[in-house]
Write an enzyme that holds these catalytic residues in place. Structure first.
Site, PDB file in Angstrom:
ATOM      1  N   HIS A 222       0.705  -1.140  -0.113  1.00 25.86           N
ATOM      2  CA  HIS A 222      -0.276   0.138  -0.035  1.00 25.86           C
ATOM      3  C   HIS A 222       0.947   1.183   0.161  1.00 25.86           C
ATOM      4  CE1 HIS A 222       0.733   1.087   4.257  1.00 25.86           C
ATOM      5  NE2 HIS A 222       0.268  -0.267   4.624  1.00 25.86           N
ATOM      6  N   CYS A 240       3.549  -4.348   6.870  1.00 25.91           N
ATOM      7  CA  CYS A 240       2.762  -4.335   5.381  1.00 25.91           C
ATOM      8  C   CYS A 240       4.068  -3.729   4.554  1.00 25.91           C
ATOM      9  CB  CYS A 240       1.980  -3.419   5.375  1.00 25.91           C
ATOM     10  SG  CYS A 240       0.181  -3.852   6.055  1.00 25.91           S
TER      11      CYS A 240
END
Length: 294
Positions: A222, A240
């Site tokens: 992301h 992440c």
């Protein structure tokens, strides 16, 4: 006395269950869900699995598995693996070839005692071969399409440092992930680590752009929420893969469910059943889950 006995016998006969009541017919076995969507709704990546969920638990798995057919325009060896009594997953030995149609058919009408159930067919459309490699030590994601490098994106992966039950949950998992879905904006909170008090220094509740999910444990590729100075230089995330705004948007736009994302360089290994991480098993291990070849 005879009248009383006859009346008692009649009452007993009325109270006794009929054969149908004593042994109700088993429910028909049907398909409850198929993942991914059909060719008219989406294109899928070359790593995509076929996930079939049945309407109830399957007793004779071998009989049912023999009625599940997969055909592709560009053939490749594949096998089913049962992950529960009502769910089976099909994975190929090698990645699917891009730009082809794949057909799945469940001939459940042929199952003994399952008369009246309709067979189910779904066709999938395989798109381009998007394969990305994330190097958490060099802090870069290299994206290839059909074998050619098309993008280098500076990234920041998991920093490490939060150990729970012997696992550093702040480390990004190394292994072969698949894209499972995506959202233009994904809400991410600290509740996954038990932090829900806004006064807690570790608390966060953020709206994150260009989020592509790659595991069940909350890992995404992301856009970085600020802190762009760390991209390409050090690992600062909670697990992440953070990317630049332009890189994250581009990656989001090309992503298909089933695209391959290989992550390397961390000490935390991706579990094979964490999301669609089925490529973590080698071919021999995968086939052990089949009712026919296991």
């Amino acid at each position: 006395m005879r009248l009383i006995a006859a009346a008692a016998l009649a009452a007993a006969m009325l109270a006794a269950p009929s054969p149908a009541q004593a042994a109700p017919a088993p429910k028909k076995l049907e398909i409850a869900d198929i993942t991914p969507e059909g060719a008219h709704k989406e294109k899928v990546g070359v790593g995509f699995p076929i996930i079939v969920t049945f309407s109830r638990g399957v007793v004779n798995k071998a009989a049912v598995e023999s009625l599940l057919e997969v055909e592709s325009e560009r053939p490749v060896e594949g096998a089913w693996r049962w992950v529960s009594d009502n769910k089976a997953i099909y994975r190929t030995k090698h990645y699917w070839k891009p730009y082809q149609k794949v057909s799945f058919t469940a001939r459940l009408s042929e199952l003994n005692g399952n008369t009246g159930v309709k067979d189910v067919t779904r066709r999938f459309a395989v798109g381009p071969a998007n394969v990305s490699v994330v190097d958490t030590r060099k802090h870069v994601m290299k994206v290839t399409r059909n074998g050619k490098l098309v993008k280098r994106i500076p990234i920041s992966a998991g920093s490490g440092g939060l150990v729970k039950n012997g696992v550093d949950v702040y480390l990004t998992t190394s292994g072969v992930h698949l894209a499972m879905g995506k959202k233009p904006v994904e809400r991410m909170t600290s509740s996954w680590m038990g932090v829900t008090d806004p006064k807690d220094p570790a608390y966060y509740d953020l709206q994150i752009p260009w989020a592509v999910r790659i595991s069940d444990t909350g890992e995404y590729v992301h856009q970085s929420n600020g802190a762009y100075q760390f991209l390409g230089r050090s690992n600062q995330s909670h697990g992440c893969v953070r990317a630049t705004p332009a890189g994250a948007k581009w990656f989001y736009q090309i992503s298909q469910r089933g695209d391959v994302i290989k992550i390397t360089g961390t000490k935390r290994k991706l579990d094979w059943n964490n999301g669609w991480s089925y490529w973590q098993l080698n071919w021999t291990e995968w086939k052990k889950g089949s009712a026919l070849t296991g």
